[in-house]
Design a protein around this motif. Structure first.
Motif, PDB file in Angstrom:
ATOM      1  N   GLY A   1       0.684  -1.316   0.033  1.00 50.76           N
ATOM      2  CA  GLY A   1      -0.001  -0.080  -0.077  1.00 50.76           C
ATOM      3  C   GLY A   1       0.799   1.455   0.082  1.00 50.76           C
ATOM      4  N   GLU A   2       2.279   1.089   0.257  1.00 52.79           N
ATOM      5  CA  GLU A   2       2.791   2.300  -0.126  1.00 52.79           C
ATOM      6  C   GLU A   2       3.420   2.722  -1.540  1.00 52.79           C
ATOM      7  N   ARG A   3       4.012   3.956  -1.547  1.00 49.54           N
ATOM      8  CA  ARG A   3       4.485   4.256  -2.882  1.00 49.54           C
ATOM      9  C   ARG A   3       6.205   4.051  -2.847  1.00 49.54           C
ATOM     10  N   HIS A   4       6.551   3.523  -4.139  1.00 50.81           N
ATOM     11  CA  HIS A   4       7.988   3.090  -4.080  1.00 50.81           C
ATOM     12  C   HIS A   4       8.734   3.528  -5.171  1.00 50.81           C
ATOM     13  N   ARG A   5      10.192   3.920  -5.132  1.00 48.79           N
ATOM     14  CA  ARG A   5      11.111   4.218  -6.137  1.00 48.79           C
ATOM     15  C   ARG A   5      10.793   2.991  -6.943  1.00 48.79           C
ATOM     16  N   THR A   6      11.246   3.149  -8.445  1.00 46.38           N
ATOM     17  CA  THR A   6      11.168   2.015  -9.017  1.00 46.38           C
ATOM     18  C   THR A   6      12.260   1.834 -10.123  1.00 46.38           C
ATOM     19  N   VAL A   7      12.876   0.733 -10.182  1.00 48.03           N
ATOM     20  CA  VAL A   7      13.829   0.327 -11.040  1.00 48.03           C
ATOM     21  C   VAL A   7      13.427  -0.013 -12.380  1.00 48.03           C
ATOM     22  N   LEU A   8      13.846   0.804 -13.458  1.00 46.66           N
ATOM     23  CA  LEU A   8      13.434   0.244 -14.866  1.00 46.66           C
ATOM     24  C   LEU A   8      14.767  -0.321 -15.576  1.00 46.66           C
ATOM     25  N   VAL A   9      14.387  -1.502 -16.029  1.00 47.01           N
ATOM     26  CA  VAL A   9      15.439  -2.618 -16.966  1.00 47.01           C
ATOM     27  C   VAL A   9      14.710  -2.738 -18.197  1.00 47.01           C
ATOM     28  N   ARG A  10      15.590  -2.467 -19.335  1.00 49.34           N
ATOM     29  CA  ARG A  10      14.857  -2.503 -20.550  1.00 49.34           C
ATOM     30  C   ARG A  10      15.886  -3.245 -21.488  1.00 49.34           C
ATOM     31  N   SER A  11      15.429  -4.303 -22.028  1.00 49.83           N
ATOM     32  CA  SER A  11      16.213  -5.352 -22.754  1.00 49.83           C
ATOM     33  C   SER A  11      15.909  -5.741 -24.308  1.00 49.83           C
ATOM     34  N   PRO A  12      16.605  -6.196 -25.150  1.00 54.80           N
ATOM     35  CA  PRO A  12      16.306  -6.541 -26.230  1.00 54.80           C
ATOM     36  C   PRO A  12      16.366  -8.116 -26.435  1.00 54.80           C
ATOM     37  N   TYR A  13      16.898  -9.029 -25.244  1.00 57.45           N
ATOM     38  CA  TYR A  13      17.076 -10.387 -25.498  1.00 57.45           C
ATOM     39  C   TYR A  13      15.790 -11.301 -24.890  1.00 57.45           C
ATOM     40  N   GLY A  14      14.800 -10.742 -24.364  1.00 58.21           N
ATOM     41  CA  GLY A  14      13.850 -11.483 -23.915  1.00 58.21           C
ATOM     42  C   GLY A  14      13.935 -11.562 -22.453  1.00 58.21           C
ATOM     43  N   GLU A  15      13.168 -12.531 -21.984  1.00 61.84           N
ATOM     44  CA  GLU A  15      12.694 -12.474 -20.495  1.00 61.84           C
ATOM     45  C   GLU A  15      13.806 -13.073 -19.545  1.00 61.84           C
ATOM     46  N   GLN A  16      14.828 -13.928 -20.527  1.00 60.74           N
ATOM     47  CA  GLN A  16      15.863 -14.731 -19.833  1.00 60.74           C
ATOM     48  C   GLN A  16      16.805 -13.548 -19.256  1.00 60.74           C
ATOM     49  N   THR A  17      17.038 -12.715 -19.827  1.00 60.49           N
ATOM     50  CA  THR A  17      18.050 -11.538 -19.237  1.00 60.49           C
ATOM     51  C   THR A  17      17.771 -10.947 -17.957  1.00 60.49           C
ATOM     52  N   PHE A  18      16.407 -10.942 -17.589  1.00 59.86           N
ATOM     53  CA  PHE A  18      15.934 -10.233 -16.620  1.00 59.86           C
ATOM     54  C   PHE A  18      16.132 -11.251 -15.299  1.00 59.86           C
ATOM     55  N   ARG A  19      16.563 -12.408 -15.624  1.00 65.09           N
ATOM     56  CA  ARG A  19      16.875 -13.175 -14.296  1.00 65.09           C
ATOM     57  C   ARG A  19      18.207 -12.835 -13.887  1.00 65.09           C
ATOM     58  N   SER A  20      19.061 -12.113 -14.482  1.00 63.42           N
ATOM     59  CA  SER A  20      20.363 -11.904 -13.617  1.00 63.42           C
ATOM     60  C   SER A  20      20.222 -10.714 -12.637  1.00 63.42           C
ATOM     61  N   PHE A  21      18.984 -10.056 -12.871  1.00 59.21           N
ATOM     62  CA  PHE A  21      18.747  -8.868 -11.778  1.00 59.21           C
ATOM     63  C   PHE A  21      18.341  -9.364 -10.405  1.00 59.21           C
ATOM     64  N   PRO A  22      19.136  -9.044  -9.246  1.00 60.47           N
ATOM     65  CA  PRO A  22      18.837  -9.362  -8.133  1.00 60.47           C
ATOM     66  C   PRO A  22      17.396  -8.831  -7.581  1.00 60.47           C
ATOM     67  N   LEU A  23      16.331  -9.421  -8.047  1.00 59.47           N
ATOM     68  CA  LEU A  23      14.950  -8.971  -7.959  1.00 59.47           C
ATOM     69  C   LEU A  23      14.577  -9.194  -6.359  1.00 59.47           C
ATOM     70  N   VAL A  24      14.519 -10.262  -5.697  1.00 57.96           N
ATOM     71  CA  VAL A  24      14.434 -10.332  -4.612  1.00 57.96           C
ATOM     72  C   VAL A  24      15.068  -9.212  -3.578  1.00 57.96           C
ATOM     73  N   PRO A  25      16.344  -9.156  -3.537  1.00 55.88           N
ATOM     74  CA  PRO A  25      17.124  -8.222  -2.900  1.00 55.88           C
ATOM     75  C   PRO A  25      16.317  -6.664  -3.086  1.00 55.88           C
ATOM     76  N   ALA A  26      16.235  -6.685  -4.350  1.00 52.15           N
ATOM     77  CA  ALA A  26      15.566  -5.073  -4.764  1.00 52.15           C
ATOM     78  C   ALA A  26      14.292  -4.767  -4.108  1.00 52.15           C
ATOM     79  N   LEU A  27      13.309  -5.894  -4.010  1.00 53.63           N
ATOM     80  CA  LEU A  27      12.085  -5.977  -3.377  1.00 53.63           C
ATOM     81  C   LEU A  27      12.266  -5.643  -1.850  1.00 53.63           C
ATOM     82  N   GLU A  28      13.226  -6.437  -1.420  1.00 53.40           N
ATOM     83  CA  GLU A  28      13.467  -6.241   0.152  1.00 53.40           C
ATOM     84  C   GLU A  28      13.958  -4.928   0.334  1.00 53.40           C
ATOM     85  N   ALA A  29      14.631  -4.183  -0.450  1.00 54.97           N
ATOM     86  CA  ALA A  29      15.074  -2.936  -0.298  1.00 54.97           C
ATOM     87  C   ALA A  29      14.102  -1.982  -0.265  1.00 54.97           C
TER      88      ALA A  29
END
Length: 527
Positions: A37-65
């Protein structure tokens, strides 16, 4: 037994979220955010390689931060509509996406960019559009220019990486069209798949342009048809205007990355913080090529991820420059790059394969070596982006040095450690019997057991009328240990990292060593 007592982290996710660009094209993104329910700063990641490249981003640590994360497919790739045109649309599309993010009820109005390679280029191009909501960028291993350091180096076409990337993009384009129902896409996909692991053959009359890859990725032909920096490249350069980037940037580079020069140039032009490890483009582990640098070299043990996430959340304190010093195998903080205390020191290339700081003699005889376009000097290791993931980084050069087209100049064993940290250049006085020639230079660390491990290299393409050839070897931080020797290799080709000289003529190249026409390498020595 200890109890962590960790509270659950509710997360809201939307896949294939449509976002409409200013020209009406719909791009799609995967959105993940804390569902609190809060407002959050957002990380934007844009890729031409498909969904697989997004898996290298530390998603869970970012959400926890406390960050929301938007993973968006570039136009014409993945789940997004439109046509993919390399680099052209990324700044505008990124800015339009920032506007969409800040209009969402879960956004606090602040966006940060993150990416590696092409994805980092997307982030920098976004920053050059100056959207007011953008607050910071983390850019890892990415070019500073679309001509120099990406498709061309010193005037030579980076044929190996260009072919590999073109074949990959041709495949991704066919997959995208197949999903869109194009009846011809399957045939194009089957044509493209065998090219992923190939490079143009050095025995062809001329490997460029290669119709096989150009058929499904026409931009290959554009790159080949513009070997000089002309209006075509200047137009692309306009999509990345460094003078417009005014947000904090954390740059991450690798000593054996194909885009080391690009990252260092980005840092020089826009400022910010810089981290450089002993890494290759696709591996930020403890080893590169045939050398193990110790566990602390690995990004996961060096605190890289934590530093990047902290930077994205606004905690931008830290060393201006942090580098890994190879040979000593330690991390060190610096006040600037390159270090101001480095002393440019000339090591002269003398006859009979001698490398020393002694001045050349007036009557030193020249050295000669052949260039045969049908038998080019083979690429072995270095800052590569080729299909073979193992042929990268520091590799033993002894087999390459036996090639008839390679000259070697070697110092005496060092009496004490010698640290070389900073920018590397070589100046050669040389001539050729052909209409023009390539001059390649490689800096090598020769171990007491004879292993000759490459440290850095470069190339320049010169007309026959040129006598002086300035070769950019970019940079390094390397301690040549006591008992080791410093070696410089000079050749007329490095294939398939770079294309063969377009004259395609057998030639004799002459390297001069006398006092009027000296040849040397300049090493930035740390006192």
């Amino acid at each position: 037994m200890g109890q962590l007592n960790l509270p659950p982290l509710p997360v809201a996710s939307v896949h294939r979220q449509p976002v409409t660009m200013r020209d009406g094209t719909v791009l799609r993104a995967h959105v993940h955010r804390p569902d609190d329910g809060e407002r959050h700063r957002t990380v934007l990641v844009r890729s031409p390689y498909g969904e697989q490249t997004f898996r290298s981003f530390p998603l869970v640590p970012a959400l926890e931060a406390g960050l929301a994360v938007v993973f968006q497919h570039c136009r014409g790739r993945g789940d997004s509509d439109g046509e993919f045109t390399p680099w052209v649309d990324e700044g505008r599309d990124g800015a339009d996406t920032v506007d969409w993010v800040t209009s969402q009820p879960w956004s606090n109005g602040e966006v940060v960019g993150f990416g590696m390679s092409y994805l980092a280029g997307c982030a920098l191009q976004l920053a050059s559009e100056r959207p007011g909501a953008l607050k910071a960028i983390v850019a890892t291993m990415t070019p500073h220019d679309f001509y120099e350091g990406l498709k061309y180096n010193g005037g030579a076409f980076a044929v190996g990486s260009a072919f590999h990337w073109s074949a990959l993009q041709g495949m991704l384009g066919a997959l995208h069209d197949l999903r869109a129902g194009d009846p011809d896409a399957l045939g194009r996909l089957l044509e493209q798949l065998p090219l992923i692991g190939e490079t143009p053959s050095p025995t062809e009359d001329h490997p460029l342009p290669d119709a096989r890859v150009a058929k499904n990725f026409p931009f290959w032909r554009e790159w080949v048809e513009h070997p000089e920096r002309d209006a075509y490249w200047e137009g692309l350069a306009g999509t990345l205007r460094h003078e417009n980037i005014d947000v904090p940037v954390l740059h991450t580079a690798g000593w054996f990355d194909v885009f080391l020069k690009g990252t260092l140039e980005n840092h020089k032009r826009v400022g910010g913080r810089l981290i450089v490890g002993p890494w290759t483009h696709l591996d930020q582990g403890a080893s590169a090529g045939e050398i193990y640098f110790g566990s602390s070299a690995a990004s996961r043990f060096s605190g890289l991820e934590q530093a990047q996430l902290a930077f994205l959340t606004g905690q931008q304190d830290g060393p201006t420059v942090r580098i890994f010093v190879m040979g000593a195998n330690v991390w060190r903080d610096e006040e600037s790059w390159p270090p101001a205390r480095a002393v440019p020191t000339r090591f002269h290339l003398h006859p009979d394969g001698v490398l020393s700081q002694e001045d050349p003699s007036a009557d030193a005889r020249p050295s000669r070596f052949p260039h045969d376009p049908e038998n080019p000097v083979p690429t072995r290791g270095g800052g590569l982006l080729l299909p073979d993931p193992l042929d990268v980084g520091p590799r033993d050069q002894r087999e390459v040095e036996r090639h008839p087209g390679v000259l070697c100049f070697t110092s005496e064993p060092l009496a004490r450690d010698l640290e070389v940290t900073g920018e590397l250049t070589a100046t050669l006085h040389g001539a050729t019997t052909a209409p023009g020639a390539d001059w390649t230079v490689k800096l090598v660390d020769v171990h007491p057991d004879g292993r000759a491990m490459n440290v850095a290299d470069g190339i320049v393409r010169s007309p026959a009328s040129a006598l002086i050839h300035e070769v950019d070897l970019v940079a390094t931080s390397q301690v040549f240990l006591a008992g080791h020797r410093i070696r410089v290799e000079v050749a007329g080709s490095n294939y398939p990292r770079f294309d063969r000289h377009p004259a395609l003529e057998k030639a004799e190249q002459t390297l001069f060593h006398d006092a009027e026409r000296p040849s040397w390498i300049t090493l930035p020595v740390i006192p």
